[in-house]
Design a protein around this motif. Sequence first.
Motif, PDB file in Angstrom:
ATOM      1  N   LEU A 154       0.840  -1.208   0.000  1.00 53.80           N
ATOM      2  CA  LEU A 154       0.000   0.000   0.000  1.00 53.80           C
ATOM      3  C   LEU A 154       0.879   1.263   0.000  1.00 53.80           C
ATOM      4  N   GLU A 155       2.050   1.154   0.648  1.00 51.82           N
ATOM      5  CA  GLU A 155       2.950   2.320   0.732  1.00 51.82           C
ATOM      6  C   GLU A 155       3.488   2.719  -0.648  1.00 51.82           C
ATOM      7  N   ASP A 156       3.522   1.735  -1.584  1.00 50.16           N
ATOM      8  CA  ASP A 156       4.044   2.041  -2.928  1.00 50.16           C
ATOM      9  C   ASP A 156       3.037   2.827  -3.771  1.00 50.16           C
ATOM     10  N   TRP A 165     -12.918   5.140   1.656  1.00 54.27           N
ATOM     11  CA  TRP A 165     -11.749   4.312   1.939  1.00 54.27           C
ATOM     12  C   TRP A 165     -10.461   4.997   1.433  1.00 54.27           C
ATOM     13  N   LEU A 166     -10.535   5.569   0.234  1.00 54.52           N
ATOM     14  CA  LEU A 166      -9.338   6.201  -0.341  1.00 54.52           C
ATOM     15  C   LEU A 166      -8.912   7.410   0.497  1.00 54.52           C
ATOM     16  N   GLY A 167      -9.908   8.195   0.937  1.00 50.71           N
ATOM     17  CA  GLY A 167      -9.598   9.377   1.754  1.00 50.71           C
ATOM     18  C   GLY A 167      -8.925   8.979   3.058  1.00 50.71           C
ATOM     19  N   GLU A 168      -9.338   7.849   3.603  1.00 48.47           N
ATOM     20  CA  GLU A 168      -8.794   7.414   4.895  1.00 48.47           C
ATOM     21  C   GLU A 168      -7.411   6.763   4.741  1.00 48.47           C
ATOM     22  N   HIS A 169      -7.243   5.912   3.710  1.00 51.99           N
ATOM     23  CA  HIS A 169      -6.020   5.112   3.614  1.00 51.99           C
ATOM     24  C   HIS A 169      -4.986   5.660   2.641  1.00 51.99           C
ATOM     25  N   LEU A 170      -5.415   6.365   1.614  1.00 50.68           N
ATOM     26  CA  LEU A 170      -4.461   6.910   0.627  1.00 50.68           C
ATOM     27  C   LEU A 170      -4.847   8.358   0.309  1.00 50.68           C
ATOM     28  N   PRO A 171      -4.825   9.232   1.323  1.00 50.32           N
ATOM     29  CA  PRO A 171      -5.380  10.579   1.116  1.00 50.32           C
ATOM     30  C   PRO A 171      -4.651  11.394   0.039  1.00 50.32           C
ATOM     31  N   ASN A 172      -3.396  11.044  -0.255  1.00 53.27           N
ATOM     32  CA  ASN A 172      -2.649  11.875  -1.218  1.00 53.27           C
ATOM     33  C   ASN A 172      -2.547  11.271  -2.614  1.00 53.27           C
ATOM     34  N   LEU A 191      -4.651  -5.669  -2.345  1.00 60.69           N
ATOM     35  CA  LEU A 191      -4.095  -4.834  -1.267  1.00 60.69           C
ATOM     36  C   LEU A 191      -5.168  -4.497  -0.232  1.00 60.69           C
ATOM     37  N   ALA A 192      -6.422  -4.449  -0.673  1.00 54.90           N
ATOM     38  CA  ALA A 192      -7.530  -4.174   0.269  1.00 54.90           C
ATOM     39  C   ALA A 192      -8.828  -4.649  -0.355  1.00 54.90           C
ATOM     40  N   SER A 193      -9.730  -5.162   0.500  1.00 51.53           N
ATOM     41  CA  SER A 193     -11.041  -5.636   0.026  1.00 51.53           C
ATOM     42  C   SER A 193     -12.144  -4.734   0.568  1.00 51.53           C
ATOM     43  N   GLU A 194     -13.328  -4.852  -0.037  1.00 51.10           N
ATOM     44  CA  GLU A 194     -14.515  -4.100   0.435  1.00 51.10           C
ATOM     45  C   GLU A 194     -14.193  -2.623   0.595  1.00 51.10           C
TER      46      GLU A 194
END
Length: 361
Positions: A148-150, A167-174, A215-218
């Motif tokens: 996920l960091e990549d 989900w994107l805002g929480e886990h990959l905001p940038n 990398l992530a479900s649901e």
Amino acid sequence: MPVVVRGDQGVDIDEVTFLRGEAGTTGHGNSLPRSARQRIIRRAKVKRVTERRTYSYLGPAGTFTEAALDQVAEARGQEWRPVHNVGEALADVLEGRSHAAMIAIENSIEGGVSTTQDALATLPGLRIVGEYLVKVNFVLVAPRGTTLEDVTVIAAHPVAYAQCHGWLGEHLPNHAHVPAASNVASAIGVLDGSSPAQAAIAPPGIVQHYDVDVLASEIGDSTSAVTRFVLVTRTTMPPEPTGADKTSLIVELPDDHPGALLDMLEQFSTRGINLSLIESRPIGDALGRYRFVIDADGHVADERMADALLGIRRFSPRVVFLGSYPRADRKIVQYPDRYADEVFVEARDWLRGLITGEPEV
Ligand SMILES: O=C(O)C(=O)C[C@]1(C(=O)O)C=C[C@@H](O)C=C1
């Protein structure tokens, strides 16, 4: 015209029965010479090929659109043609390459699929003949070994992307987003390096088609999200009414007519017709000009719906009838008794009697 029942391979059942009888393979003895039988069987095979129908859908294999097409019993065993976008699917139908196209028209989170609505509003000669629902949820996938960091760039179909904001805002905001043609095209681009993204939003079934890490479900904003699809053919007679039908229309309103929207809505409400969708879309020729995309409960063969359409036709500068077809949920349409077919028929007979001078009873 004889009613033709289609077999799984697109062969006319009555044709096959006839040929079997003719070829003497149904227990009545092989009275025909071998060469004649072979000729008949060859004819059956040619027919089988020419009778196959093609269905276009947003591909490649594994999309939700494919899952919707999978629900169409008549499409099983036929040719399925994956295409790149809704415009291509509808062009296939209009230009005769396909018998029908499956296209997404509405999502429970995102609302109407505007490309579909605009295409149906502007391309003459199309009819919706069926409605299908698919539950949608999404996974984030990437080439094996990615973490996920990549991930800084995500490929996704715009309608899918819009359903994963939480989900994107929480886990990959940038992250940055690159649009993809479909939910599977997004993953292919990431895998073959043609997309600048490191990860893609895709349907969970993607793992059956491609070698990816999940990398992530649901990751969808709602676990109960549903997309509504419609099957579109060239203009044809609507399927028979079932009592659980829907009628889709596009209606434009007259300019300089205060209350035109209310007038249009009254055509439905005064005939006991419920609307399950009304959305405005810009006509596109000037600011402030809109057309309305409407789904109304009932069938054009229902008296109340026919009467409402006549009412709309009388004042709208443009009405597009997109079709009457069975609802996906098969829920019987409810309406007050005073809008039943017999009530309309009785009123019409009464009026005819007034004009022809029949004595009133
Ligand atoms: O069929 C797919 O998988 C698609 O990519 C298309 C589509 C759409 O057009 O709305 C279908 C369902 C999802 O809601 C998101 C995208």
